[in-house]
Design an enzyme around this catalytic site. Sequence first.
Site, PDB file in Angstrom:
ATOM      1  N   GLY A   1       0.798  -1.222   0.000  1.00 60.70           N
ATOM      2  CA  GLY A   1       0.000   0.000   0.000  1.00 60.70           C
ATOM      3  C   GLY A   1       0.826   1.266   0.000  1.00 60.70           C
ATOM      4  O   GLY A   1       0.342   2.323  -0.421  1.00 60.70           O
ATOM      5  N   ARG A   2       2.059   1.183   0.491  1.00 63.35           N
ATOM      6  CA  ARG A   2       2.937   2.355   0.450  1.00 63.35           C
ATOM      7  C   ARG A   2       4.391   1.968   0.165  1.00 63.35           C
ATOM      8  O   ARG A   2       5.302   2.740   0.424  1.00 63.35           O
ATOM      9  CB  ARG A   2       2.853   3.154   1.746  1.00 63.35           C
TER      10      ARG A   2
ATOM     11  N   GLY B   1      -0.350   6.382   0.905  1.00 58.34           N
ATOM     12  CA  GLY B   1       0.869   5.728   0.452  1.00 58.34           C
ATOM     13  C   GLY B   1       2.151   6.402   0.885  1.00 58.34           C
ATOM     14  O   GLY B   1       3.231   6.036   0.433  1.00 58.34           O
TER      15      GLY B   1
ATOM     16  N   ARG C   1      14.438   0.185   1.243  1.00 57.90           N
ATOM     17  CA  ARG C   1      14.667  -1.132   1.828  1.00 57.90           C
ATOM     18  C   ARG C   1      15.299  -2.055   0.790  1.00 57.90           C
ATOM     19  O   ARG C   1      15.045  -1.926  -0.407  1.00 57.90           O
ATOM     20  CB  ARG C   1      13.345  -1.730   2.329  1.00 57.90           C
TER      21      ARG C   1
ATOM     22  N   ARG D   1       6.071 -12.807   0.886  1.00 53.02           N
ATOM     23  CA  ARG D   1       5.530 -13.100   2.214  1.00 53.02           C
ATOM     24  C   ARG D   1       4.632 -14.333   2.158  1.00 53.02           C
ATOM     25  O   ARG D   1       4.256 -14.785   1.074  1.00 53.02           O
ATOM     26  CB  ARG D   1       4.699 -11.907   2.711  1.00 53.02           C
TER      27      ARG D   1
ATOM     28  N   ASP E   1       0.907 -11.546   6.501  1.00 51.94           N
ATOM     29  CA  ASP E   1       1.440 -10.677   5.454  1.00 51.94           C
ATOM     30  C   ASP E   1       2.724  -9.990   5.903  1.00 51.94           C
ATOM     31  O   ASP E   1       3.377  -9.312   5.102  1.00 51.94           O
ATOM     32  CB  ASP E   1       0.406  -9.621   5.044  1.00 51.94           C
TER      33      ASP E   1
ATOM     34  N   ASP F   1       9.064  -5.682   7.892  1.00 48.34           N
ATOM     35  CA  ASP F   1       8.010  -4.747   8.277  1.00 48.34           C
ATOM     36  C   ASP F   1       8.116  -4.323   9.738  1.00 48.34           C
ATOM     37  O   ASP F   1       7.506  -4.922  10.627  1.00 48.34           O
ATOM     38  CB  ASP F   1       6.624  -5.339   7.997  1.00 48.34           C
TER      39      ASP F   1
END
Length: 656
Positions: A197-198, A231, A288, A295, A387, A397
């Site tokens: 989503g972002r 986002g 990143r 995932r 996820d 994450d």
Amino acid sequence: MLSTPRSTFTRTAILRFLPFAFFSRSFSPPPLSISRSFRIRSISHSKSFFRRPQLLKSRVLMDISAKDRNLSVESVTTDLKNQTLGTEKIRLKLDDFNWDHSFVQQLPGDPKTNTNPREVLHACYTKVSPSVEVEKPQLVAWSESVAEFLDLDPKEFERPDFPLIFSGATPLVGGLSYAQCYGGHQFGMWAGQLGDGRAITLGELLNSRAERLELQLKGAGKTPYSRFADGLAVLRSSIREFLCSEAMHGLGIPTTRALCLVTTGKYVTRDMFYDGNPKEEPGAVVCRVAQSFLRFGSFQIHASRGKEDLNIVRALADYTIRHHFPHIENINKSESLSFKTGEESSSGVDLTSNKYAAWAVEVAERTASLVASWQGVGFTHGVLNTDNMSVLGLTIDYGPFGFLDAFDPSYTPNTTDLPGRRYCFGNQPDIGLWNIAQFTSTLSAAHLINTEEANYAMERYGTKFMDDYKSIMTRKLGLSKYNKQLISELLNNMSVDKVDYTNFFRSLSNIRTDSSISEAELLVPLKAVLLDIGKERKEAWTSWVQTYTQELAASGISDEERKVEMNSINPKYILRNYLCQSAIDTAEQGDFEEVRRLLKVMERPYDEQPGMEKYARLPPAWAYRPEGRDRSFLQLQRFLYNKYVVQIFLILFSSI
């Protein structure tokens, strides 16, 4: 919703070995059905990029491109020898990266490229470009070790357009950007489509050692998976992600990495406390880096959509094994890469006959090792939804994470999780098993593995976790062998007195086995961490130390040798939340020196680092006050939409 394999292998299989009641009663994993034990011989496949190199044995690098996949063992060995003979390091400019966009080229994609929120069907990704707005973006911090792994010339950080490129405002030459489609279980409930989503992947490249790496910008703008969000990302959460990615690597724990952190020069509106009082915060973007950001949910989403998309699960599994588990691809071709399981009877699970089963077992074992590593350093992820679980066994994450200060198995950094503490520190091993059950049920739904193979993967999770956890705790105490009772008593004592987890184990290396030390002096090495304990508790600790020193003396290891070994596994520095918050506070005023200084300290957490002792101190009093705690405790990724609301929303936008 996906079904879960059933069996009699319950969480007691892990609990019976644990020296402390790590698991809360509020959560139970799905039952399993395993009637006997099996044996497996597999190959560890972790890389120095994701683990601290000095903690690892040498490994042959396995991630090679398709054209080089048939390299012989001899040629790889020769290449490694040549690398150690002082050959000149490769230093690339950003424009010279060796791109290899296999994910986009080999897997089905979304035919649409707009960013309108919608349900993306029959696709693993959507091609999108960053849409973040910037105004004089600024490079805040960067990781030299990640740059080295990318073969990136350090001088590239000085490029005037570097902040523009890594904020997403200017395209990276040769890149092919996309957002990944995935689903997942969030807080135990199937949430349907989620996706990046972002986060927008800039592309996939191969370094000079033929290792595959993805570069991804987090906070670079909207994608079809953004739902109601914008986002974007703010500076405080970006600093936390950047620092913790590198801090975990310094600790030797598999993790995604962070190349750099850039401010956008624009402000982003956020309701930090979700109390109806939004405010503007500085915007930022983190780059990143990982072998892959695949995932558990990357596979779940397609299996959840029925027969029509089960072929995508198989295609994605084939892709993942081919590029990230190549030793499994070749299990029938090389004796050294074969998996042998089971006893001589026909009831054994032969993983050499099914590469998907062998892969499921390795995913389970990598996950187990990862969770055991977290428990060893007192790290709590905070949001272990499926996820947020990497199929490569990486920490991924960084949302409301936290390291233990006062030892408390029920600790959670996620205030949304407080009612049931599903994702608290002590529940992490249990949650890992639950998530593996969801992953194996996905592979079962796609007819890639059978029930027995799924159950075996889950059993291997339990066995591997306990093996690694016992090994870690034995080393943390400097023991020659695992002593369940001794460790159980220690953790209970630590819990009663809320002892600082990190500082206690670091101080424990100062204990001496000298029999002439009087009882009154036994606790002197632990004085700094055993604060405000009364007479009764002092007696309990003295009794434990006496038993402990007897165990140490029986091992025959010298105090000096043991101290060195213990300090190599018990860090002096961890990324405490108050340290993060202090760096955030100064950064929001335009001063980034504390972020950079904290990065340098966390890169060498096991070293003494003279002059940096303040970063090993206990949290100050203000850190315990509600108004002074890390504000990110009250931040959670924006989900927990009701399942039906999400589905209605996706249906409404499916035609866009």
